[in-house]
Design a protein around this motif. Structure first.
Motif: not given
Length: 191
Positions: A119-141
């Motif tokens: 899911q390169e588009d999602l991963i890239s968007l997360r990179d731009e917004n610092g989301i990849n610096n969060l631990k992934p979750g079972l659930t999320g906002y």
């Protein structure tokens, strides 16, 4: 302080839930074995905290010949879902093995859902917004705001809101909203 208390909460809650639901997990494992051939547990490499690759665990809900793509890219995913898999997905019981990912510290109870490696588009968007610096979750906002029924841009907006407002109180609210949406089977893609 929040990160330490979050990790302690993750460890204690995942351990308690594993002990409490272990009979259910054993029954599900037996039903999966009788329902279709293949492994009980589905393992997949996913990018986690800071995009470090980890193995996510789920109960297998799809046939073994299913292409390794996200559900929305499968065309008609219902042709790949096993009979039991439909129920497991609708009830979100297929996610129970991720309690071990949480126990081992690879995931958190609340955080952005780990993307598929392709899911390169999602991963890239997360990179731009610092989301990849969060631990992934079972659930999320983003899960409680639309799950599979929202775009990647919307997901990242919700994840960015979570990143800016992370707190135990917000985590508790997300867990509660998740519990309510699972009971109603909202936003779950099964066909």
């Amino acid at each position: 302080m929040y990160n330490l208390s979050k990790r302690i909460m993750d460890f204690i809650l995942s351990l308690i839930v594993i002990v409490v639901v272990s009979p259910v997990m054993i029954v599900i494992a037996l039903f999966i074995k009788f329902d279709s051939k293949g492994p009980i547990i589905f393992k997949q490499k996913r990018p986690g905290l800071r995009k470090e690759i980890f193995t996510i665990y789920k109960f297998r809900t799809m046939k073994t010949d299913t292409p390794n793509l996200s559900t929305e890219k499968l065309g008609d995913p219902s042709r790949y879902v096993t009979k039991l898999g439909l129920f497991l997905r609708k009830s979100s019981l297929d996610e129970l093995p991720q309690l071990f990912n949480i126990l081992f510290g690879e995931m958190s109870i609340v955080g952005p859902r780990p993307a598929l490696y392709n899911q390169e588009d999602l991963i890239s968007l997360r990179d731009e917004n610092g989301i990849n610096n969060l631990k992934p979750g079972l659930t999320g906002y983003a899960q409680v705001k639309g799950r599979d029924n929202i775009t990647d841009i919307e997901k990242v907006r919700y994840e960015e809101y979570y990143k800016r407002n992370m707190s135990m109180w917000l985590d508790i609210k997300i867990i509660w909203w998740t519990f309510k949406s699972v009971l109603k089977s909202e936003g779950v893609r099964v066909n």
